[in-house]
Scaffold this active site. Structure first.
Site, PDB file in Angstrom:
ATOM      1  N   CYS A 165       0.799  -1.356   0.441  1.00  0.00           N
ATOM      2  CA  CYS A 165       0.276  -0.045  -0.473  1.00  0.00           C
ATOM      3  C   CYS A 165       0.836   0.906  -0.343  1.00  0.00           C
ATOM      4  O   CYS A 165       0.718   2.697  -0.415  1.00  0.00           O
ATOM      5  CB  CYS A 165      -0.875  -0.328   1.268  1.00  0.00           C
ATOM      6  SG  CYS A 165      -0.052  -0.084   2.892  1.00  0.00           S
ATOM      7  N   HIS A 628      -1.837   1.384   7.206  1.00  0.00           N
ATOM      8  CA  HIS A 628      -2.597   1.591   5.436  1.00  0.00           C
ATOM      9  C   HIS A 628      -1.732   2.882   5.425  1.00  0.00           C
ATOM     10  O   HIS A 628      -2.295   4.483   5.771  1.00  0.00           O
ATOM     11  CB  HIS A 628      -3.286   1.221   6.196  1.00  0.00           C
ATOM     12  CG  HIS A 628      -3.680   0.921   4.426  1.00  0.00           C
ATOM     13  ND1 HIS A 628      -3.256  -0.046   3.644  1.00  0.00           N
ATOM     14  CD2 HIS A 628      -4.765   1.481   3.683  1.00  0.00           C
ATOM     15  CE1 HIS A 628      -4.308  -0.063   2.425  1.00  0.00           C
ATOM     16  NE2 HIS A 628      -4.791   0.863   2.608  1.00  0.00           N
TER      17      HIS A 628
END
Length: 897
Positions: A165, A628
């Site tokens: 990510c 994230h």
């Protein structure tokens, strides 16, 4: 129209009837085989044939059609120039297309694109140049057509292929930077490299997929990920990495693969560049800053001299007011002004003695040669190299940041001052400067000054930055920053109180009280002000003055000398200690439009556009150990904001973006005048005025004109050699590098931006071809001789003497003879592997050296020179030889007995 001019082409009789309207209609069509659209479509002129095919920029179906049908004549529907395949030359037709369509006829007055000694050959032949296409209004018009919202390009997600990510967010943020993306989409001819792993080709393919009209739901960035892992082992495996570190690694590699040499102006009176192998100054600040090599990216191409500023610069503000009427100080002010202006020539690091009467002479290499009556004036030259990608997280990032230096008042933001003596030997090998699309888009310049408060000596440092790493100020720091706006003395001394000038006492007190109840309200302007704030160097952080030869109290500040087209801002949210890591979760508010950088500019900065609008922002959710990454990006086509969360792409509101926990922000210069200029050029294209001359302009500069707020002077050097011709290695794809524009458009662009040179005729440079052949012959001779001598050395059982050679120099020589480096390596430099013991030069223990024979050393030394000579003796010594002789004698005597 039938027939035809008094041309010697016998195939003109086969031309059928054709009208202007038919040609225009065909130009809006597509290739009948591969369905690709224009420009550069070719229509068959054979009587009764209506075939339209693509050119060499695609599959060249027009040539295939001619070979299969023996239809010899074809017309380019963009330029309306006619080519005969049988005669292998351009031919001309007498046509009447109306007064507003005389642009094609003007080509009759222009010589066909050819080499000086030969006619134009068949398109695609190795010795010819294909006629570049003529530009249209579509090539320069930035007004995007309205697209169906469901079909808007650039809304393709990226698949997470294992904790990636951090990579996906960074790629989406970069993808929505128009200057960079349009380069990879429209300047494909420049995306060429022979360096592994050819990351630029993988990135170009990814950008093409992300912005394709028939977009997929998501793309799998496997090839680019494999390339990054090959460049930096840190990204191997499946652990979470830092998105900003990935950005730096990616952009560094793209720069290395795409960099091109900056042509040096020929100046017979240029000063000699000084040696840039500096010793480190003994500063109290920590040595934790490295600037990027993109100092070579300075793209100022105007021929005007340095602009004399009307106002005094920041360095002058540090000087005592009572000395300003002194004549010596007035001379020194002129010196400091010149030192500031030297920033446009490269990265410099200079010490200025405020009592000296020195006059700097700026050389073409970016160095400064000082001439003065005093001997204690020293000039510092930064040894700036593009940093390797970080191998750790935030703690290491601070040391490898390409951000400007700061003192220890703000953690991890200190500078390194390096100096050399006043006069040093000249390097034989030329120090070349390079630039790339990365440096042109992201590079800016910071000027940092440190003044000794005892002797008033000023040290000025100019360094390039690719991103700025900003600290997030705490509650006490905010109070200091806001209160400084009400202290006039600090403002005059170079603090950034200007950023808070509109704030009054009442607003300041109310905000301060509010912060105690709801926490501090930190803005991006606060972070910038904290970074550029004045620092006092005292106590444990005193300044080591070269003139005083002591630790002294000093004052330090930095300002922006030149602003980048895209400003990349990194907020330092992560702190990595020895045993643990923490994350600063403070919300930093940032503007979507109108980020003003004027308060942080140096007084003599030539920046015209200082306002920035947000393009994209990378956000991190979670803790320092896990989390994230996502990205919020503004789509250039519909100006709407979208959230990119790996494969998922969702439209969001502006308030959602403003509430995000920003980590890396990308801002682009905003200039309404540029939009007006593009519309004006588009209208000039539509006028189609008759012109006798056509001009060739670099596609790369035209891309800058379309996407940059400040495109700078016209630069055609990316497709021209120093002699004004086409380099032989670029002749095969010249059509991808240039665009032909009419005279009225050129006149307007040249009067507005200057630069050049003007190009009306393209030809392959024979001078460059001869130089290449000579260089290849030299490379082959050196390589063959070395291989032969080294083979003989390997077969020698007991050499009398073995010569040592620096492997650093040998690698440079190897790159040269293998064609990887353009220039020879310069003189042999064994200084790093040699040590002087009792007057004898011997090999330094553990030195990076190689062993060669005496014949090989003499061969290399006769060509390149240098030294010193470093030799080692073989293990079999004369003593051992005498011992063996004694043993043989004893054995003989024993046998006799």
């Amino acid at each position: 129209m039938s027939g035809v001019s008094s041309n010697d082409c016998p195939h003109l009789e086969c031309v059928g009837e054709i009208t202007k309207e038919e040609l225009i209609q065909k130009s809006h069509g597509q290739c009948q085989d591969c369905k690709v659209g224009g420009p550069n479509l070719w229509a068959c002129l054979e009587n009764g044939c209506s075939y339209v095919g693509c050119g060499e920029s695609h599959a060249d179906h027009s040539t295939v059609h001619s070979q299969e049908t023996r239809h010899n004549l074809t017309v380019n529907l963009t330029t309306l120039r006619v080519w005969c395949y049988a005669c292998t030359k351009e031919v001309f037709l007498e046509r009447k297309l109306g007064p507003h369509k005389q642009l094609p006829n003007a080509a009759k007055a222009v010589s066909p694109v050819q080499t000086p000694c030969q006619d134009l050959n068949t398109p695609g032949s190795p010795t010819s140049l294909r006629v570049p296409s003529a530009g249209t209004c579509d090539d320069l018009d930035m007004e995007t057509e309205e697209e169906d919202e469901l079909r808007t390009r650039g809304l393709t997600g990226l698949k997470n292929i294992g904790n990636t990510c951090y990579m996906n967010a960074a790629l989406q943020a970069l993808s929505n930077c128009p200057p960079l993306t349009q380069f990879f989409l429209e300047c494909g001819g420049l995306v060429k490299t022979d360096k592994k792993p050819a990351l630029c080709k993988s990135y170009q393919k990814l950008i093409t997929d992300l912005w394709h009209k028939n977009r997929n739901a998501y793309v799998v960035p496997t090839n680019l990920f494999q390339g990054i892992k090959a460049v930096n082992p840190m990204f191997r495996g499946y652990s979470q990495q830092d998105s900003q570190e990935f950005l730096r690694c990616l952009m560094d590699q793209l720069h290395e693969e795409l960099k091109e040499l900056i042509p040096e102006p020929e100046d017979p009176n240029q000063a000699v560049a000084m040696d840039d192998s500096p010793d480190e100054d003994n500063h109290s600040q920590s040595d934790d800053f490295q600037s990027c090599e993109s100092c070579g990216s300075s793209d100022r191409a105007d021929n005007e001299g340095p602009r004399v500023p009307e106002d005094i610069n920041e360095a002058e503000m540090l000087m005592p007011e009572q000395n300003q009427n002194n004549r010596d100080w007035q001379k020194e002010k002129n010196l400091i002004n010149n030192l500031y202006r030297a920033g446009s020539h490269g990265d410099l690091d200079k010490d200025v003695d405020t009592t000296s009467d020195s006059r700097p002479i700026i050389s073409s290499q970016g160095a400064i040669k000082a001439q003065g009556r005093t001997s204690d004036s020293e000039i510092q030259v930064s040894s700036t190299v593009r940093p390797q990608s970080p191998t750790g997280n935030e703690g290491i990032t601070s040391r490898l940041s390409s951000s400007p230096p700061k003192s220890s008042a703000w953690p991890n933001l200190s500078s390194t001052h390096k100096k050399v003596p006043m006069f040093t030997p000249t390097k034989t090998k030329r120090q070349r400067k390079y630039h790339s699309i990365i440096s042109e888009v992201f590079d800016g310049t910071i000027v940092s000054s440190v003044q000794c408060l005892t002797c008033d000596r000023v040290s000025v440092t100019l360094e390039n930055f690719q991103d700025i790493s900003l600290p997030i100020p705490g509650k006490e720091d905010l109070a200091k920053l806001h209160s400084s706006s009400h202290q006039t003395a600090l403002v005059k001394a170079g603090s950034c109180g200007e950023a808070y000038a509109p704030q009054g006492w009442i607003a300041f007190v109310m905000e301060y009280i509010k912060s105690w109840f709801w926490g501090p309200v930190v803005t991006l302007q606060d972070c910038l002000a904290a970074f550029f704030a004045r620092d006092e160097l005292k106590g444990d952080n005193m300044y080591s003055c070269e003139k005083c030869k002591k630790l002294r109290n000093g004052v330090k500040f930095c300002k922006v000398q030149s602003l980048p087209e895209i400003l990349c801002i990194h907020l330092k949210r992560f702190r990595h200690e020895l045993m643990f890591s923490t994350k600063i979760g403070t919300h930093v508010s940032f503007p979507l439009e109108g980020l003003e950088m004027q308060p942080f500019l140096a007084k003599d900065s030539s920046a015209l556009t200082t306002t920035y609008d947000l393009l994209s922002v990378i956000c991190h959710h979670g803790t320092a150990s896990s989390g994230h990454y996502i990205a919020y990006c503004r789509n250039e086509l519909n100006q709407l904001w979208y959230e990119f969360d790996d494969q998922s792409v969702t439209e969001v509101s502006e308030s959602c973006v403003q509430n995000a926990e920003a980590y890396v922000l990308f801002y682009k210069k905003s200039n309404d005048e540029t939009q007006k200029e593009r519309r004006k050029v588009t209208s000039l294209f539509n006028m189609m005025e008759p012109s006798l001359l056509q001009f060739y302009v670099s596609r790369q500069w035209l891309n800058k004109f379309k996407t940059f707020a400040e495109p700078g002077p016209i630069s055609n050097h990316d497709f021209l050699c120093a002699h004004g011709g086409i380099p032989p290695n670029k002749a095969a794809y010249i059509d991808d590098l240039v665009l032909m524009i009419p005279q009225n458009v050129w006149d307007h662009l040249y009067s507005r931006y200057g630069g050049g040179p003007a190009v009306n005729h393209l030809y392959v440079c024979h001078t460059c071809q001869n130089e290449i052949e000579k260089l290849e012959k030299r490379r082959k001779n050196e390589l063959d001789m070395f291989v032969r001598l080294n083979k003989a050395f390997q077969e020698e059982e007991s050499p009398v003497v073995i010569y040592c050679i620096s492997m650093q120099w040998f690698r440079e020589w190897e790159s040269f003879v293998k064609g990887k480096d353009i220039d020879p390596p310069g003189p042999i430099d064994n200084s790093k592997i040699a040590v002087n013991k009792n007057g004898h030069i011997t090999l330094k223990p553990g030195a990076d050296s190689g062993q060669i024979s005496e014949e090989t050393w003499n061969f290399l030394h006769n060509i390149h020179g240098g030294g010193p000579v470093v030799t080692v003796r073989p293990s079999v010594s004369h003593q051992e030889s005498e011992t063996s002789q004694s043993e043989e004698k004893i054995e003989v005597e024993t046998r006799t007995v």
